[in-house]
Scaffold this active site. Sequence first.
Site, PDB file in Angstrom:
ATOM      1  CG  HIS A  92      28.991   4.825  36.462  1.00  0.00           C
ATOM      2  ND1 HIS A  92      28.041   4.664  35.470  1.00  0.00           N
ATOM      3  CD2 HIS A  92      28.331   4.711  37.640  1.00  0.00           C
ATOM      4  CE1 HIS A  92      26.867   4.454  36.027  1.00  0.00           C
ATOM      5  NE2 HIS A  92      27.014   4.485  37.339  1.00  0.00           N
ATOM      6  NE  ARG A  98      18.440  -3.229  43.909  1.00  0.00           N
ATOM      7  CZ  ARG A  98      19.359  -2.431  43.339  1.00  0.00           C
ATOM      8  NH1 ARG A  98      19.812  -2.683  42.128  1.00  0.00           N
ATOM      9  NH2 ARG A  98      19.821  -1.389  43.989  1.00  0.00           N
ATOM     10  CB  SER A 100      22.929  -2.590  40.141  1.00  0.00           C
ATOM     11  OG  SER A 100      22.385  -1.745  39.185  1.00  0.00           O
ATOM     12  CE  LYS A 139      23.814  -0.659  35.363  1.00  0.00           C
ATOM     13  NZ  LYS A 139      22.629  -0.204  36.025  1.00  0.00           N
TER      14      LYS A 139
HETATM   15  N1  URA Z   1      22.305   2.946  39.512  1.00  0.00           N
HETATM   16  C1  URA Z   1      22.322   1.669  39.052  1.00  0.00           C
HETATM   17  O1  URA Z   1      22.691   1.421  37.917  1.00  0.00           O
HETATM   18  N2  URA Z   1      21.927   0.698  39.895  1.00  0.00           N
HETATM   19  C2  URA Z   1      21.521   0.913  41.153  1.00  0.00           C
HETATM   20  O2  URA Z   1      21.180  -0.020  41.867  1.00  0.00           O
HETATM   21  C3  URA Z   1      21.498   2.252  41.614  1.00  0.00           C
HETATM   22  C4  URA Z   1      21.901   3.249  40.763  1.00  0.00           C
END
Ligand code: URA
Length: 434
Positions: free
Chosen positions: A82, A168, A183, A187
């Site tokens: 990622h 946010r 965040s 995921k």
């Molecule tokens: N990418 C994300 O998925 N979340 C964030 O808060 C910042 C970048």
Amino acid sequence: MRMYDVIKKKRDGGRLSREEIRDFIDGYVAGRIPDYQAAALCMAIYFRGMDAEETTELTLAIRDSGETLHFDGIDGLRVDKHSTGGVGDKTSLIVAPLVASLGVKVAKMSGRGLGHTGGTVDKLEAIRGFRTDLSVEEFQEIVNRTGLAIVGQSRDLAPADKLLYALRDVTATVDSIPLIASSIMGKKLAADDDGIVLDVKTGSGAFMKSQEEALELARTMVEIGRRAGKRMCALITDMDKPLGCAIGNSLEVIEAIETLRGCGPDDLTQLSVALAARMLVLAGKGNYEDCEAAVRENLANGEGLRVLAEMVRAQGGDERWIYDPSLFPQARWLERVRAPHSGVITAVDAEGYGTASLILGAGRSTKDEAIDPAAGIRLLKRVGDTVESGETVAILYTDTRPWALSAAARKLLASTLIGGEKPPERTLILAVVE
Ligand code: URA
């Protein structure tokens, strides 16, 4: 739990318990907690931070807010990578086939991009017919057969993150390390991988402008992943200039193909090899040096390219495009951006280059906007190169917005510093967190 008390506790520097964090996430997703209270808590977290345990609990609550995937039908270990996002970053298209060509499965779920260019899924959709909406059965079958499949992220994955991220975004609370880490990892942990390599970018084109912040974010995410039982590694990499020479969806797929043929730009090749080798190490394929040598061999012998072509065919795309990139449709309009005076390119603002490509139609300003796959920028000159007055620095492409060419050219030039002295070489891979 009274939300008021939770906000006050964090505002005053207290530690939130697992129950308080879970109640907040569950209540916000269910609509019981209003935006103004969620925003106040995000701001309190922004100023007061969270310790490793709180951040992990927040991540797990985000993960559990929706579906968590279990790919029991895929044989063997699965690793993913990622990137925190950067201009011209097409490494997934190179790294995933290389890793799969060396016997480690990559079952990749990618988001769509919001911002300067599309996400990996948008890039692949530049290939006619390519499907990113596979059923779970199709996805598993393709991963088992080709070693690799790439699909769009399910709508039901980590819904708390979608709500919180949107909040946010409009309340100036994006750039908080616990909020970013939870965040991203919320995921990632919802997808059922054994190991994850993180590419945390730092510099003018990245969220984390300083190397110290990037390192802290990387350490936080590695720790969260470990606590959740995953094999983890993170690279801190330079994003003070775009990665490679192509920005824009089909231009980036073409550059990824060139890299898999062994003739890509040095920086893109170096980072792709490092990421692929780290993924193989996580999968237990040997030490870093041996894994790097194996990756380089599969770049040289075309095995990585073959796996990419196989995946494209399995997902409905025309694999001939992978072997003959001239089949990608060309943009109808282009403009050459010329150097206003002679000198050396001493610095560029990577984010400005990203904005120029967005203006041309390569990215999205709102989440439902259509992308122009042929739009983007090809850089002919990069940081450290000498330019003569009037020489072409970059070529801009668009198939849908000819009226945007001059604004994009102005943005690109304003983001390019031409001076007298060659700048010192910057290191691409700044640190590794294992
Ligand atoms: N990418 C994300 O998925 N979340 C964030 O808060 C910042 C970048």
